[in-house]
Structure formats: C-alpha cells, structure tokens
Design a protein around this motif. Structure first.
Motif, PDB file in Angstrom:
ATOM      1  N   ASP A 114     -36.872  95.782 -52.596  1.00 57.09           N
ATOM      2  CA  ASP A 114     -37.750  96.202 -51.503  1.00 57.09           C
ATOM      3  C   ASP A 114     -37.626  95.266 -50.295  1.00 57.09           C
ATOM      4  O   ASP A 114     -37.637  95.714 -49.147  1.00 57.09           O
ATOM      5  CB  ASP A 114     -39.201  96.258 -51.971  1.00 57.09           C
ATOM      6  CG  ASP A 114     -39.444  97.368 -52.980  1.00 57.09           C
ATOM      7  OD1 ASP A 114     -38.602  98.289 -53.081  1.00 57.09           O
ATOM      8  OD2 ASP A 114     -40.476  97.303 -53.691  1.00 57.09           O
ATOM      9  N   GLN A 115     -37.500  93.978 -50.569  1.00 57.10           N
ATOM     10  CA  GLN A 115     -37.350  93.002 -49.479  1.00 57.10           C
ATOM     11  C   GLN A 115     -36.044  93.242 -48.723  1.00 57.10           C
ATOM     12  O   GLN A 115     -36.011  93.207 -47.491  1.00 57.10           O
ATOM     13  CB  GLN A 115     -37.389  91.588 -50.051  1.00 57.10           C
ATOM     14  CG  GLN A 115     -37.333  90.507 -49.000  1.00 57.10           C
ATOM     15  CD  GLN A 115     -37.347  89.118 -49.625  1.00 57.10           C
ATOM     16  OE1 GLN A 115     -36.862  88.909 -50.736  1.00 57.10           O
ATOM     17  NE2 GLN A 115     -37.904  88.173 -48.897  1.00 57.10           N
ATOM     18  N   GLU A 148     -36.464  96.346 -46.513  1.00 56.65           N
ATOM     19  CA  GLU A 148     -37.271  96.075 -45.314  1.00 56.65           C
ATOM     20  C   GLU A 148     -36.485  95.262 -44.287  1.00 56.65           C
ATOM     21  O   GLU A 148     -36.570  95.511 -43.082  1.00 56.65           O
ATOM     22  CB  GLU A 148     -38.570  95.360 -45.692  1.00 56.65           C
ATOM     23  CG  GLU A 148     -39.556  96.237 -46.435  1.00 56.65           C
ATOM     24  CD  GLU A 148     -39.938  97.505 -45.684  1.00 56.65           C
ATOM     25  OE1 GLU A 148     -40.120  97.454 -44.446  1.00 56.65           O
ATOM     26  OE2 GLU A 148     -40.033  98.565 -46.334  1.00 56.65           O
ATOM     27  N   SER A 149     -35.707  94.310 -44.747  1.00 56.34           N
ATOM     28  CA  SER A 149     -34.890  93.505 -43.827  1.00 56.34           C
ATOM     29  C   SER A 149     -33.871  94.372 -43.107  1.00 56.34           C
ATOM     30  O   SER A 149     -33.675  94.253 -41.893  1.00 56.34           O
ATOM     31  CB  SER A 149     -34.166  92.390 -44.592  1.00 56.34           C
ATOM     32  OG  SER A 149     -35.080  91.479 -45.130  1.00 56.34           O
ATOM     33  N   HIS A 162     -35.527  96.490 -40.459  1.00 62.28           N
ATOM     34  CA  HIS A 162     -35.823  95.707 -39.256  1.00 62.28           C
ATOM     35  C   HIS A 162     -34.582  95.542 -38.381  1.00 62.28           C
ATOM     36  O   HIS A 162     -34.655  95.648 -37.150  1.00 62.28           O
ATOM     37  CB  HIS A 162     -36.380  94.332 -39.624  1.00 62.28           C
ATOM     38  CG  HIS A 162     -37.802  94.363 -40.047  1.00 62.28           C
ATOM     39  ND1 HIS A 162     -38.259  93.628 -41.112  1.00 62.28           N
ATOM     40  CD2 HIS A 162     -38.869  95.030 -39.566  1.00 62.28           C
ATOM     41  CE1 HIS A 162     -39.554  93.844 -41.260  1.00 62.28           C
ATOM     42  NE2 HIS A 162     -39.948  94.697 -40.328  1.00 62.28           N
TER      43      HIS A 162
END
Length: 129
Positions: free
Chosen positions: A54-55, A58-59, A62
């Motif tokens: 998930d991280q 999200e990165s 962005h």
C-alpha cells in the motif's frame, strides 16, 4: 483484498505515461513489468507485506499525479544548467544516448590508435641519465 490492490495497480499502470524515446529505460514500462512480476497470479496473488504494498502504491500515485511538483513549485522550468525540460528530454532520448556512446568509442579508439602507433616497437625505454 489482494484483488483490490491488483486492480488499483492495473489502473495506475494504465494512467502512467510511457516515454517511447527512452526504450529500455522508461519508468512506465518498468512499472508495468514490476506489477506483472509482483502479481503473477493476478487477483489471486498473496501479498506477503500488505502495508509495504500500500505504501508503494501511494508513493507511485504521488509521483504520477505531480503532488510534489505542485507542493514545491519551481521558479523556472530549467535545471541548474539552464537546460529546459524539452532539451533534457531530447538529450536523454535513447537515440541520442546511443549516438553519444558511439562518439565516445570513436574518440577512445582514435586516442588508442594515436598512442599505440607512437610505441609500435613495444614499451619505450627509459632515457639513460
């Protein structure tokens, strides 16, 4: 939940632009390959570290949505060298990089030929004192 993650990554891959001028070095192509590798079983893939997955997602979102470009606007559209974005794209295109590499090889070969012809008889002997 793995199916949702897989679909989110697929949607991101669809949105991520491909740069055809960077064959073999394009981030969009690399991303697609990594997603295919990470989700080999598609929606049935077992995620070993869901938080890290998930991280990462999200990165990438962005980066793709220019969050940081908008958060930290630049005063000019050039680098410290004064090169514009378009000039930088041209310089980094695969064809130009290959051409530059060929020129380097040509220069290196020229130098090697020049120095090797001076010493055809072997290594030069030291001058006697």
């Amino acid at each position: 939940m793995a199916a949702t993650r897989y679909r989110r990554f697929l949607k991101l891959c669809e949105e991520w632009p491909k740069d055809e001028s960077k064959k073999g070095r394009d981030l969009g192509t690399f991303l697609r390959q990594r997603v295919a590798s990470a989700f080999r079983e598609g929606e049935n893939t077992q995620i070993s570290d869901p938080e890290k997955c998930d991280q990462m997602f999200e990165s990438l979102v962005h980066i793709n949505s220019n969050v940081y470009k908008e958060k930290f606007p630049r005063s000019k559209d050039t680098s410290f060298t004064g090169v514009t974005v378009e000039e930088c794209r041209m310089l980094l295109a695969t064809g130009n990089i290959q051409h530059t590499e060929e020129e380097k090889k040509g220069l290196w070969k020229t130098l090697m030929d020049r120095f090797s012809s001076k010493h055809e008889g072997g290594t030069p002997e030291k001058a006697e004192k």
